[in-house]
Design an enzyme around this catalytic site. Structure first.
Site, short mmCIF file in Angstrom:
data_model
loop_
_atom_site.label_atom_id
_atom_site.label_comp_id
_atom_site.label_asym_id
_atom_site.label_seq_id
_atom_site.Cartn_x
_atom_site.Cartn_y
_atom_site.Cartn_z
N ARG A 1 6.25 12.69 1.24
CA ARG A 1 5.40 11.54 1.32
C ARG A 1 5.13 11.23 2.88
NH1 ARG A 1 7.40 7.23 0.55
NH2 ARG A 1 5.67 5.96 -0.40
N LEU B 1 0.83 -1.20 0.09
CA LEU B 1 0.18 -0.20 0.01
C LEU B 1 0.91 1.30 0.08
CD1 LEU B 1 -2.64 1.62 0.35
CD2 LEU B 1 -2.36 1.20 2.81
N ASP B 2 1.41 1.37 1.14
CA ASP B 2 2.79 2.37 1.21
C ASP B 2 3.91 1.94 1.65
OD1 ASP B 2 4.07 4.60 1.66
OD2 ASP B 2 2.69 5.11 3.40
N PRO B 3 5.11 1.53 0.81
CA PRO B 3 5.05 1.97 -0.51
C PRO B 3 4.30 0.95 -1.51
CG PRO B 3 7.01 1.05 0.12
CD PRO B 3 6.13 1.04 1.50
N ASP C 1 0.68 3.67 -3.58
CA ASP C 1 0.99 5.39 -3.47
C ASP C 1 1.77 5.67 -4.81
OD1 ASP C 1 2.80 4.05 -2.46
OD2 ASP C 1 3.53 5.83 -1.12
#
Length: 856
Positions: free
Chosen positions: A733, A614-616, A619
Site C-alpha cells: 500500500r 481516505l487512506d486508510p 482504500d
C-alpha cells in the site's frame, strides 16, 4: 343458484350456491385515471358479454382515454354509466382516487401496498376507513406461488419493440444507420401485429446483409423463462434469429453471421454458482440464495449486445450486474483495421439493457430509477452518470418502463381479462359488508384479500408493522443527534459541511489547544467562521490533556464522537467514550494502544472504528470490494498493489513540492521519514525510519498524464489477514504524489528540517530567531555569515542538487523571516509551509486508491 367456474387449469365446473339476493350482484368497470398513458381495462367487451349472458349487470364508467371504444362494451351488454355505486364489485387496473372510493364495496386492482409503499399508504388508510374489501391482483397466485392474473407477456412484447427502436436510435448516434431505425415505440402501432410487421421488415433487411459490418454480430440475452421473457422472444423471433447456448455466445459475438441476430435464453444454472465451489444446486439456492454469486458479469455480459431482463429480484439474491461490472463492461475496445479506415465501431459490446422487471436497484444495480413512456431511454456511463432523455454520449442505453402493457392496451386488456374472468364470479357473489370468513372464496382469491371490514387481513397485518417500523425510524431521525467533533485541522471543515446537511444533527466542534501546532488565534478564527456559517455548530476551546473532566462531560452529552486529533490522543478519547458508552470514529491508523482497548469496547457495547478516512479508509473499502469480487469467481489473489493520495489539481501544483496541504502539515512531513514494510515477490522489505523511504520512490504510470510517483506507506504486511489474501506474494500500500515531491522533501531531510525532537531555541520563552540564523546554526556557521556563504553551504549539504536548492530558496528559509514558535524544527517548518502552500480555492484532486490485483 347454479354458478359456473373455471379453476387454474382452465377446467369448468358447477357450484350450487344459496343466495339471498333478490337480484344478481352488479359489476362495475371503473375508468383509469392514474396516468395519461393508462388506456387499459381489466375486462374486454368479450368478457362483459360472457357475464351479461350469465345474467349479471355490468356498468362501465365512460372514458375517452380507454383504448376500447364504449360502443364495443354496449354491444356486449354493458351499460355506460358514471354512477357505479350500485355495484358490489368494482374492478380496475390501477388505483382509484381516494375521494372516489365507495364504502363497503369489493374492489380489485393493483394496489401497490403490499410492501407498505409510502406513496399508497394514504390510499390504504382510506380503504380501511371505508371498510372496503380490497383484492390485489398481484397476490393472486396458484398452489405453486405463480401469479394467475398478470400482464407479463405483453410487458415482454412492448419492451422488446421499444428496445429495438432504442437500439436504432443509439446506433445512429454512434454513426450507424440500421434496419432498426424503421421500428417505432410500441404505442405508435394500432396493435402488436403492425409492430411485428415492422420488426419483420427490419429482419428482412438484416437477412439481406444490410446491417453495418463494423458493428459486428448482434447478440440478445433473455433472462428468465416466464411470460415476460416469452413475450419478448415472440417479437425477437420475427428477426432472422438463431438461438445459441450461453457458452456459445463468446464465439458468435465475434464470428457470427452478420445476416442473423443471435439469442440466448438464460436460466439460473447458466450463471449462478455456489461461492465456495462453483456448483449450482437449485434446491439449496431456493433456500439459501445468499450462498450464491452470479457469473453473468464475466461469462455472459461481455458477449451481449442487448440484455432483456425479465426476472424478479429479491434481497439477498445475486445481482446480474453491479456498478463495478458496468465500469469494466464500458471499457473501450481496441479499434480494428476497419475502424482505422473510417468505419466507426461500437465503443463496447454491451449497448442496451431493457429491464422489463423495472425493479429499481435490483438485479441491475445501476438501474436506480424507472424511465417512462414519455421519456423511455436514458444513458448510464462508466462514471455512474445517468443522462435522461438521451441516446447520445458514452455508456449503456437503458429502458425500464414500469407500465409497458399500457402501450398495447387492447391486446393487454383481452389477455388480462381472460385470466381474471375465471375469478370474477366468486368476487361478485361475495358481500363486502359481511365477515371475510363467511365468504365462499377459492384460495387464489382469499389469499389476495388485503383488507376486509375495516382491517388488514391476517396474512397482511405485517403491512402495519412495516409502517410502524418506518415511522419509528423516522422518529429517531427526527430527534436531534449530537456529534462531538474533536479537532480543528484541515479535515474538520469538510466534516462539518457534510454533517450539517442534515438539519437534525447538532455539532460541538472542539479545539484541543495543547495538541495542535497551529496557533490558538488561527483555530479560534476558523471555528468562529464555521459557527457563523452553520447555525447548528457550537465551538469550544478545551485543553483536553489538562481538563479530562471537561472532555468526559462533553462526551457524555453527545451521541457520537469523531476524533480528528493526532493519533496519540485517541486512547484517551476512547477511554472516555467507553466510560460513557458513546461510539467513536477516527481516521487514524489502528495503533497497539487502541487495540488494547478492544475488550473494554466490546464490554461497553459500543463501536470504536479506526482507519475510516481516505487512506486508510476508502482504500480498505475499495480493496475489499475488489478482493471479494475476485473470490466470488473462484480466483486466488497472488498480488495486491494499491496507491492513493490527496493532491492539488495539476494546474495548481506549480511549486517545488508539487503539493498543497489538505491535512496536518506536520503529519504530511513526518510521514516521509517513517519506516515502512511491505511484501514483494515473497520477500519482506523493511525500510528504516529517517528518510530512507524517499529512496524507495517509484514512477506510477497508470495515469501518465498526471506524472505521478509513489512510495510505500507504513506496514502493508499486516493487512494480509484482514484482507484475507494470505496467498499473495506481493502486498504493498503506498502514497501518491506528483513527481518531484519526494526529491524536494528529501532536501529538507538532508538539512535536518524534518526533525521531531524537542528544540528549545524555538519555544515561546526563547529569543526570536530567523530562518537564516537557524540554518546557520544547523550547518555550523556563524549567525552573521553572508547569504552567499550560507547558500553555498546548503548547496553542498544537498550534494549540489539544484532542484532541492530551488525548493529551499522558494520557501524563503535563507531569509531573515522569523521562525514560528514550535516544539520542534519540523513543527516550525510545518507552520511555515502551511502559509506558503495553502489551497486558494477548492481545486483539490482526491485520487482514489488505484489498485492492481493479480489473480490466479
Amino acid at each position: 343458484m347454479l354458478r359456473t367456474f373455471r379453476d387454474t387449469t382452465g377446467k369448468f365446473g358447477v357450484h350450487l350456491l344459496k343466495c339471498h339476493h333478490h337480484h344478481k350482484p352488479v359489476l362495475a368497470i371503473r375508468r383509469e385515471d392514474v396516468s395519461v398513458w393508462e388506456r387499459r381495462a381489466p375486462l374486454a367487451p368479450k368478457h362483459v358479454k360472457e357475464l351479461t349472458n350469465l345474467g349479471y349487470k355490468v356498468l362501465v364508467q365512460p372514458s375517452n382515454r380507454r383504448a376500447i371504444h364504449e360502443k364495443e362494451y354496449i354491444k356486449a351488454g354493458g351499460i355506460i354509466q358514471e354512477d357505479i355505486s350500485e355495484a358490489s364489485l368494482i374492478v380496475g387496473v390501477k388505483r382509484p382516487p381516494e375521494d372516489k372510493l365507495i364504502p363497503k364495496k369489493n374492489y380489485a386492482f393493483f394496489s401497490h401496498t403490499i410492501k407498505a409503499q409510502e406513496a399508497n399508504m394514504s390510499l390504504l388508510d382510506e380503504i380501511l376507513r371505508k371498510e372496503i374489501r380490497l383484492i390485489d391482483y398481484e397476490k393472486m397466485v396458484d398452489h405453486r406461488g405463480l401469479r394467475v392474473v398478470a400482464f407479463g407477456q405483453w410487458a415482454g412484447v412492448a419492451g422488446m419493440i421499444n428496445i429495438l427502436h432504442g437500439m436504432g436510435l443509439r446506433l445512429l448516434a454512434l454513426g450507424h444507420h440500421t434496419p432498426f431505425m424503421h421500428i417505432g415505440m410500441a404505442h405508435n402501432y394500432r396493435n402488436s401485429s403492425q409492430a411485428v410487421q415492422a420488426v419483420r421488415d427490419a429482419g428482412y433487411e438484416i437477412s439481406l446483409g444490410l446491417m453495418p459490418k463494423s458493428i459486428g454480430p448482434l447478440t440478445f440475452v433473455f433472462t428468465g423463462t416466464g411470460n415476460v421473457s416469452k413475450g419478448a422472444q415472440e417479437v425477437f423471433n420475427e428477426l432472422p434469429c438463431e438461438y445459441v447456448e450461453a457458452h456459445e455466445l463468446r464465439e458468435v459475438s465475434k464470428s457470427g453471421d452478420l445476416r442473423k441476430v443471435y439469442g440466448t435464453v438464460l436460466s439460473r444454472h447458466h450463471h449462478l454458482v455456489r461461492k465456495t465451489d462453483g456448483v449450482y444446486d437449485p434446491e439449496e439456492y431456493d433456500k439459501h440464495p445468499e450462498l450464491y454469486t452470479s457469473r453473468f458479469n464475466t461469462d455472459i455480459a461481455p458477449y451481449t449486445t442487448c440484455l432483456i431482463n425479465g426476472i424478479y429480484w429479491e434481497q439477498h439474491t445475486p445481482r446480474l450486474l453491479n456498478r463495478y461490472d458496468a465500469k469494466k463492461l464500458l471499457a473501450p475496445v481496441k479499434p480494428s483495421a476497419a475502424a482505422t479506415e473510417g468505419c466507426p465501431e461500437l465503443p463496447h459490446k454491451l449497448m442496451a439493457i431493457c429491464d422489463i422487471s423495472a425493479d429499481t436497484g435490483g438485479s441491475i444495480e445501476f438501474m436506480t430509477e424507472c424511465t417512462s413512456i414519455d421519456s423511455p431511454f436514458c444513458m448510464y456511463d462508466a462514471d455512474q452518470h445517468i443522462i435522461h432523455g438521451s441516446v447520445e454520449g458514452s455508456g449503456i442505453l437503458m429502458c425500464s418502463i414500469d407500465n409497458l402493457p399500457a402501450q398495447l392496451p387492447i391486446e393487454a386488456t383481452e389477455y388480462f381479462g381472460d385470466m381474471l374472468l375465471t375469478y370474477i364470479e366468486e368476487m361478485l357473489l361475495s358481500d363486502g359488508s359481511q365477515p371475510l370468513e363467511s365468504q365462499n372464496y377459492s384460495p387464489v382469491v382469499r389469499d389476495a384479500v388485503i383488507t376486509s371490514n375495516g382491517s388488514l387481513t391476517d396474512k397482511y397485518k405485517y403491512i402495519q408493522k412495516l409502517r410502524e417500523s418506518r415511522e419509528y425510524s423516522r422518529s429517531l431521525t427526527r430527534d436531534k443527534k449530537r456529534v462531538l467533533l474533536l479537532g480543528s485541522g484541515y479535515v474538520s471543515g469538510p466534516v462539518i459541511e457534510y454533517l450539517t446537511r442534515d438539519p437534525n444533527v447538532e455539532i460541538t466542534a472542539v479545539s484541543p489547544l495543547t495538541l495542535y501546532l497551529r496557533t490558538a488565534s488561527i483555530m479560534k478564527e476558523q471555528l468562529g467562521q464555521l459557527t457563523k456559517k452553520y447555525n447548528n455548530v457550537t465551538s469550544v476551546h478545551v485543553d483536553i490533556i489538562k481538563c479530562e473532566d471537561k472532555l468526559s462531560s462533553l462526551v457524555k452529552t453527545h451521541d457520537l464522537v469523531i476524533s480528528l486529533l493526532p493519533y496519540s490522543a485517541h486512547p484517551l478519547v476512547a477511554k472516555k467514550c467507553i466510560d460513557s458508552k458513546v461510539n467513536l470514529v477516527t481516521a487514524s491508523y489502528l495503533t497497539p494502544a487502541m487495540k488494547e482497548l478492544q475488550e473494554s469496547v466490546e464490554a461497553a457495547g459500543i463501536m470504536v472504528i479506526s482507519e475510516i478516512g481516505l487512506d486508510p479508509g476508502l482504500d480498505h473499502m475499495l480493496a475489499m470490494e475488489c478482493i471479494e469480487k475476485a473470490k466470488d469467481v473462484g480466483a486466488t489473489v497472488i498480488s495486491y498493489t494499491s496507491f492513493c493520495g490527496g493532491l492539488p489539481a495539476p494546474e495548481y501544483s506549480a511549486n517545488p513540492l508539487r503539493y498543497k496541504f489538505s491535512w496536518s502539515p506536520q503529519g504530511v512531513l513526518l510521514n516521509t521519514v517513517q519506516s515502512a514494510r511491505y511484501l514483494k515477490d515473497g520477500e519482506i522489505i523493511n525500510i528504516p525510519a529517517g528518510g530512507a523511504l524517499l529512496d524507495s520512490v517509484a514512477v506510477m504510470d497508470f495515469f501518465p498524464g498526471l506524472n505521478l510517483e509513489g512510495f510505500p506507506n507504513r506496514d502493508s504486511t499486516k493487512y494480509a489477514e484482514p484482507y484475507g489474501i494470505q496467498s499473495a506474494h506481493t502486498l504493498i500500500r503506498g502514497t501518491l504524489r506528483y513527481k518531484g515531491y519526494s526529491k524536494a522533501v528529501g532536501g529538507f531531510v538532508k538539512l535536518g528540517l524534518i526533525n521531531p525532537d524537542p528544540y528549545p531555541l524555538l519555544s515561546s520563552t526563547a529569543p526570536p530567531i530567523t530562518w537564516k540564523e537557524l540554518m546557520c546554526k544547523l550547518l555550523g556557521l556563524k549567525p552573521s555569515a553572508e547569504s552567499a556563504v550560507l547558500r553555498d553551504a546548503i548547496y553542498n549539504k544537498l550534494e549540489q542538487d539544484n532542484s532541492q536548492l530551488q525548493a529551499v530558496e522558494w520557501l524563503g528559509i535563507l531569509e531573515d523571516e522569523p521562525v514560528p514558535i514550535a516544539d520542534s524544527i519540523v513543527g516550525a517548518l510545518a507552520k511555515h509551509m502551511e502559509l506558503k502552500l495553502p489551497f486558494g480555492c477548492s481545486l483539490f484532486l482526491e485520487q482514489p486508491p488505484c489498485s492492481i490485483l493479480k489473480m490466479a
